[in-house]
Write an enzyme that holds these catalytic residues in place. Structure first.
Site, PDB file in Angstrom:
ATOM      1  N   THR A  77      38.706   6.614  62.974  1.00 44.81           N
ATOM      2  CA  THR A  77      38.162   6.184  64.269  1.00 44.81           C
ATOM      3  C   THR A  77      38.888   4.947  64.785  1.00 44.81           C
ATOM      4  O   THR A  77      39.176   4.828  65.976  1.00 44.81           O
ATOM      5  CB  THR A  77      36.651   5.922  64.166  1.00 44.81           C
ATOM      6  OG1 THR A  77      36.004   7.122  63.748  1.00 44.81           O
ATOM      7  CG2 THR A  77      36.060   5.459  65.487  1.00 44.81           C
ATOM      8  N   CYS A  78      39.215   4.041  63.880  1.00 45.16           N
ATOM      9  CA  CYS A  78      39.894   2.802  64.276  1.00 45.16           C
ATOM     10  C   CYS A  78      41.257   3.096  64.897  1.00 45.16           C
ATOM     11  O   CYS A  78      41.626   2.495  65.905  1.00 45.16           O
ATOM     12  CB  CYS A  78      40.070   1.891  63.060  1.00 45.16           C
ATOM     13  SG  CYS A  78      38.521   1.512  62.199  1.00 45.16           S
ATOM     14  N   SER A  79      41.993   4.042  64.316  1.00 46.43           N
ATOM     15  CA  SER A  79      43.345   4.353  64.790  1.00 46.43           C
ATOM     16  C   SER A  79      43.374   5.327  65.953  1.00 46.43           C
ATOM     17  O   SER A  79      44.265   5.261  66.798  1.00 46.43           O
ATOM     18  CB  SER A  79      44.174   4.935  63.646  1.00 46.43           C
ATOM     19  OG  SER A  79      44.480   3.934  62.712  1.00 46.43           O
TER      20      SER A  79
END
Length: 164
Positions: free
Chosen positions: A48-50
């Protein structure tokens, strides 16, 4: 104890990559003057972060600055080399300061740590965003476990645009 709106940002050192190499930056210096948007992710290069969190801020960085932010800082409990490589892989350029909280000291001082040992990641930062004005937390948006709603670039833009 978790920080709340109206609290001063705790003093700690975050590490950023400079052309000369890693550089420790006090949170007073990095977050203390003007308006700063700080968002934290559980880990660089994680799904999700990337795929969504960091790219959303990259795409909206100019709008965030136009809405009143002097700088945008992305933070994770990772080392500075990982944060630098992640920023380069996403193409943050000068739009976002990639800050490492390598030992999680700032994250713990904020009271926003989480135990990700079940995923083999140890102690990490919860997913959150905050708007800091002259060292004081004006907005704090902390995600619930597994959520990605309140700490997005869109959510930050709404808060900046509200004039609160």
């Amino acid at each position: 104890m978790t920080v709340t709106v109206g609290d001063r940002v705790p003093e700690a050192t975050l590490t950023v990559m400079t052309p000369e190499g890693p550089s420790g930056q006090s949170t007073t210096t990095l977050l203390g003057a003007g308006t700063t948007v700080l968002f934290a992710v559980p880990g660089a290069f994680t799904p999700t972060c990337s795929a969504r969190h960091l790219p959303g801020f990259v795409e909206r960085a100019e709008e965030i600055r136009a809405a009143g932010a002097d700088r945008v800082v992305c933070m994770a409990v990772n080392d500075v080399f990982v944060m630098d490589a992640w920023g380069k892989s996403v193409g943050v350029g000068e739009a976002i300061v990639m800050a490492a909280d390598g030992n999680g000291e700032f994250t713990r001082a904020l009271g926003l740590e989480m135990d990700a040992s079940g995923f083999g990641m140890g102690e990490r930062a919860q997913r959150f965003a905050m708007i800091v004005q002259d060292g004081v937390i004006k907005h704090l948006m902390v995600e619930g476990p597994g959520e990605f709603r309140v700490s997005t670039a869109d959510s930050v833009l709404e808060r900046l645009g509200s004039g609160e």
